[in-house]
Design an enzyme around this catalytic site. Structure first.
Site, mmCIF file in Angstrom:
data_model
loop_
_atom_site.group_PDB
_atom_site.id
_atom_site.type_symbol
_atom_site.label_atom_id
_atom_site.label_comp_id
_atom_site.label_asym_id
_atom_site.label_seq_id
_atom_site.Cartn_x
_atom_site.Cartn_y
_atom_site.Cartn_z
ATOM 1 N N GLU A 35 -2.574 -10.811 3.092
ATOM 2 C CA GLU A 35 -3.611 -10.164 2.016
ATOM 3 C C GLU A 35 -2.791 -10.463 0.774
ATOM 4 O O GLU A 35 -1.436 -10.112 0.157
ATOM 5 C CB GLU A 35 -2.995 -8.515 2.127
ATOM 6 C CG GLU A 35 -4.550 -7.898 1.469
ATOM 7 C CD GLU A 35 -4.311 -6.724 1.642
ATOM 8 O OE1 GLU A 35 -3.091 -5.681 2.360
ATOM 9 O OE2 GLU A 35 -5.299 -6.147 2.325
ATOM 10 N N CYS A 38 -9.913 -3.409 0.663
ATOM 11 C CA CYS A 38 -9.611 -4.342 1.681
ATOM 12 C C CYS A 38 -10.085 -4.894 2.838
ATOM 13 O O CYS A 38 -9.801 -5.344 3.246
ATOM 14 C CB CYS A 38 -9.009 -2.790 2.644
ATOM 15 S SG CYS A 38 -10.768 -1.319 2.541
ATOM 16 N N GLU A 84 -5.551 2.602 8.134
ATOM 17 C CA GLU A 84 -6.898 1.960 8.016
ATOM 18 C C GLU A 84 -5.987 0.842 7.350
ATOM 19 O O GLU A 84 -6.089 1.291 5.968
ATOM 20 C CB GLU A 84 -7.866 2.519 6.747
ATOM 21 C CG GLU A 84 -9.128 3.266 7.576
ATOM 22 C CD GLU A 84 -9.892 2.581 8.399
ATOM 23 O OE1 GLU A 84 -10.081 1.437 8.500
ATOM 24 O OE2 GLU A 84 -10.575 3.650 9.489
ATOM 25 N N LYS A 87 -2.685 13.367 -0.366
ATOM 26 C CA LYS A 87 -1.344 13.350 -0.748
ATOM 27 C C LYS A 87 -2.140 12.207 -1.696
ATOM 28 O O LYS A 87 -2.571 10.389 -1.247
ATOM 29 C CB LYS A 87 -0.338 12.681 -0.416
ATOM 30 C CG LYS A 87 0.916 12.782 -1.816
ATOM 31 C CD LYS A 87 1.886 11.259 -0.903
ATOM 32 C CE LYS A 87 1.178 9.585 -1.109
ATOM 33 N NZ LYS A 87 1.107 9.433 -2.074
HETATM 34 P P1 NAD Z 1 0.445 2.375 0.624
HETATM 35 O O1 NAD Z 1 0.789 1.111 1.454
HETATM 36 O O2 NAD Z 1 1.492 0.788 -0.930
HETATM 37 O O3 NAD Z 1 0.592 3.274 -0.291
HETATM 38 C C1 NAD Z 1 -0.570 3.247 0.179
HETATM 39 C C2 NAD Z 1 -0.599 5.271 0.447
HETATM 40 O O4 NAD Z 1 0.781 5.616 0.657
HETATM 41 C C3 NAD Z 1 -0.409 5.591 -1.116
HETATM 42 O O5 NAD Z 1 -0.703 7.212 -1.114
HETATM 43 C C4 NAD Z 1 1.461 5.649 -1.023
HETATM 44 O O6 NAD Z 1 2.060 6.511 -2.075
HETATM 45 C C5 NAD Z 1 1.712 6.148 0.310
HETATM 46 N N1 NAD Z 1 3.635 5.666 0.913
HETATM 47 C C6 NAD Z 1 4.386 5.346 0.131
HETATM 48 N N2 NAD Z 1 5.179 4.770 0.869
HETATM 49 C C7 NAD Z 1 5.503 5.591 1.710
HETATM 50 C C8 NAD Z 1 5.955 6.615 3.412
HETATM 51 N N3 NAD Z 1 6.930 5.509 3.558
HETATM 52 N N4 NAD Z 1 5.225 7.415 4.027
HETATM 53 C C9 NAD Z 1 4.027 7.526 3.646
HETATM 54 N N5 NAD Z 1 3.347 7.533 3.176
HETATM 55 C C10 NAD Z 1 3.919 6.063 1.826
HETATM 56 O O7 NAD Z 1 -0.621 0.302 -0.456
HETATM 57 P P2 NAD Z 1 -1.657 0.586 -2.304
HETATM 58 O O8 NAD Z 1 -0.839 -0.288 -2.251
HETATM 59 O O9 NAD Z 1 -1.604 2.423 -2.019
HETATM 60 O O10 NAD Z 1 -2.832 0.141 -0.947
HETATM 61 C C11 NAD Z 1 -3.850 -1.244 -0.981
HETATM 62 C C12 NAD Z 1 -3.395 -1.069 0.593
HETATM 63 O O11 NAD Z 1 -4.456 -0.113 0.917
HETATM 64 C C13 NAD Z 1 -4.051 -2.486 0.334
HETATM 65 O O12 NAD Z 1 -3.034 -3.187 1.619
HETATM 66 C C14 NAD Z 1 -4.874 -2.599 1.367
HETATM 67 O O13 NAD Z 1 -6.520 -3.302 2.061
HETATM 68 C C15 NAD Z 1 -5.603 -1.101 2.277
HETATM 69 N N6 NAD Z 1 -6.570 -0.723 2.160
HETATM 70 C C16 NAD Z 1 -7.264 -0.243 3.406
HETATM 71 C C17 NAD Z 1 -8.141 0.514 3.525
HETATM 72 C C18 NAD Z 1 -9.029 0.360 4.955
HETATM 73 O O14 NAD Z 1 -9.719 1.461 4.374
HETATM 74 N N7 NAD Z 1 -8.541 -0.041 5.668
HETATM 75 C C19 NAD Z 1 -9.023 0.765 2.215
HETATM 76 C C20 NAD Z 1 -8.329 0.799 1.076
HETATM 77 C C21 NAD Z 1 -6.659 0.269 0.791
#
Ligand code: NAD
Length: 482
Positions: free
Chosen positions: A381, A282, A248, A174
């Site tokens: 963050e 991240c 992650e 997804k």
């Molecule tokens: P997010 O948590 O809002 O969304 C991530 C994904 O989860 C999206 O595809 C979203 O549609 C989906 N999602 C949202 N609600 C959900 C639910 N209830 N159940 C299942 N899936 C759901 O994050 P974002 O804003 O897209 O990304 C930014 C975040 O990602 C930051 O906190 C960043 O640090 C983190 N990040 C971590 C890494 C790593 O490898 N550690 C890498 C990149 C980003």
């Protein structure tokens, strides 16, 4: 407008009669495509097709080295089409072209790396007693769900999908609402090369489609990359079905600069660590901890570099592109105003209008000084190009400050003294520590993941293959000649 179809059970699902979501180009602020908000019937079909595919002879008969060949062929395809894929990523995320090109190369490396590993995932034997052959066998886990964020779409999709397919699993991806384009491009290539249900791409709102997928009782593993609150929701959903998760999550990573640091290198490293992808990374180096005696000199250089950063649309291949979307922009703009009001801004602090791209989401790279380390800007963050500065007098103080957030993703240590650098590295609560560099050029081979709330488990490297295998012990009793 261009509707990005989903790929479920070997068929393209077009948008007719479906709820559509606009996808914006962050550089222009204009809509450029639409995705489908998948419904429960789509999720049901995807999970059912995945389960059937996993159990089918067709998939099981594909030998590990053949799965590897498929992945390396995908790596070659990505390299051959690097130019158009970089442009797609650049349009989708707004990142500068050179950064998008690096992401495309990283994606190719993931498919190449795990393609090469596909026929080298081995079990073991354990001596028990004469007359028993005890084998430890590694089997694929089954239906794996991959929930991807918007900041590094092709890299993050590739890193877990490649490891899961290499080990014989089936995959449902997804993609994030804002950034479906490069995942769709990979899907187009894979579509006719795998049995239906082995690789599927589903789109839609995370809280709807993501939640349906991660709470489904017939999946076997979730790889989630995203924010801490969503990670917690995913883990709760998985717990209901006792499904393992690899999480992650976010970070608030420190760069610790000692007085004996290689100065130029450290300045360059600290700048790059926070402006890459406009701070929406991240592992961004969001906190600078600098030894008090060199603070002034270090900040002087840093401010010079920040003020020289070229900002503009990703395709113009500037140093820093826009933020991803309006939500991000409003969040960062509000925070900058508050920081201005409280007198923390030493450079930057403004939103920007770029000529010809007035609707794009541009802000200045910003340095904040004078905060206490308990301040939310220093603890949470931010996900923007904002660096917070703190000083320390002793090594122990530096370590305490570095470890003082709920996160523990990565850390940078800058010192020419090998004793200091190694001692500090050994005390840091972080999944990766970089000494006199920050990021080691991506490092596909290096285990990556977080301490504390930055996550559970590790991706990248050979160790990630274990996420997608489960262990079976088979003890065989045999009789010799009587
Ligand atoms: P997010 O948590 O809002 O969304 C991530 C994904 O989860 C999206 O595809 C979203 O549609 C989906 N999602 C949202 N609600 C959900 C639910 N209830 N159940 C299942 N899936 C759901 O994050 P974002 O804003 O897209 O990304 C930014 C975040 O990602 C930051 O906190 C960043 O640090 C983190 N990040 C971590 C890494 C790593 O490898 N550690 C890498 C990149 C980003």
């Amino acid at each position: 407008m261009n509707i990005i179809p989903m790929f479920i059970n070997g068929k393209w699902i077009t948008g007719e009669g479906e709820q559509l979501i606009d996808v914006y180009n962050p550089s222009t602020g204009e809509p450029m495509a639409q995705i489908i908000n998948a419904r429960d019937v789509h999720v049901e079909e995807a999970v059912h097709a995945a389960r059937q595919a996993f159990e089918s002879r067709e998939w099981r008969n594909i030998k590990p080295y053949e799965r590897g060949q498929l992945l390396t062929a995908l790596a070659a395809y990505i390299r051959e089409h690097a130019e158009e894929l970089s442009l797609l990523e650049c349009k989708d995320v707004g990142k500068p072209l050179a950064q998008a090109q690096a992401d495309i190369e990283a994606a190719a490396r993931y498919f190449e790396f795990y393609g090469g590993a596909a026929d080298k995932v081995m079990g073991d034997t354990i001596p028990i007693e004469d007359g028993i052959l005890n084998a430890v066998v590694l089997e694929p886990v089954g239906v794996t769900v991959h929930i991807v964020p918007w900041n590094y779409p092709i890299q993050i999709t590739s890193r877990s999908v490649a490891a899961a397919i290499a080990t014989g699993n089936v995959v449902i991806v997804k993609s994030a609402e804002d950034t479906p384009l490069t995942t769709h491009a990979i899907t187009q290539w894979l579509a006719d090369k795998l049995p239906p249900g082995v690789f599927q791409h589903v789109t839609g709102y995370g809280r709807e489609v993501g939640a349906l997928l991660t709470s489904h009782p017939h999946i076997n593993h979730i790889t989630f990359t995203g924010s801490v609150p969503t990670g917690i929701a995913v883990m709760k959903a998985a717990a209901e079905n006792v499904v393992p998760v690899t999480l992650e999550l976010g970070g608030k990573s420190p760069n610790i600069v000692f007085a004996d640091a290689p100065f130029e290198q450290a300045v360059e490293g600290v700048v790059r660590a926070i402006i890459q992808n406009a701070g929406q990374t991240c592992s961004a180096g969001a906190r600078l901890l600098v030894e008090a005696s060199v603070k002034e000199a270090f900040l002087q250089q840093l401010v010079k570099c920040f003020e020289a950063i070229r900002i503009g649309p990703g395709e113009a291949d500037v140093d820093m592109g826009p933020l991803l979307n309006e939500n991000q922009y409003v969040k960062i703009a509000t925070l900058l105003k508050e920081a201005q009001k409280d007198g923390y801004v030493i450079t930057g602090g403004e939103t920007l209008q770029i000529k010809g791209f007035e609707k794009g989401y541009y802000v200045q790279p910003t340095i904040l000084d004078g905060l206490t380390h308990h301040h939310p800007f220093a603890q949470e963050e931010i996900f923007g190009p904002i660096l917070t500065v703190f000083t320390f007098e002793t090594v122990e103080e530096a370590i305490e400050l570095a470890n003082s957030t709920q996160y523990g993703l990565v850390a940078g240590v800058w010192s020419e003294n090998v004793n200091t650098a190694h001692y500090v590295a050994s005390r840091l609560q972080a999944g990766q520590v970089f000494i006199n560099n920050y990021g080691a050029a991506g490092g596909i081979q290096m285990p990556f993941g977080g301490y504390k709330k930055s996550g559970i488990g590790r991706e990248k490297g050979l160790v990630a293959l274990r996420n997608y295998t489960q262990m079976k012990n088979i003890a065989i009793k045999y009789a010799g000649p009587t």
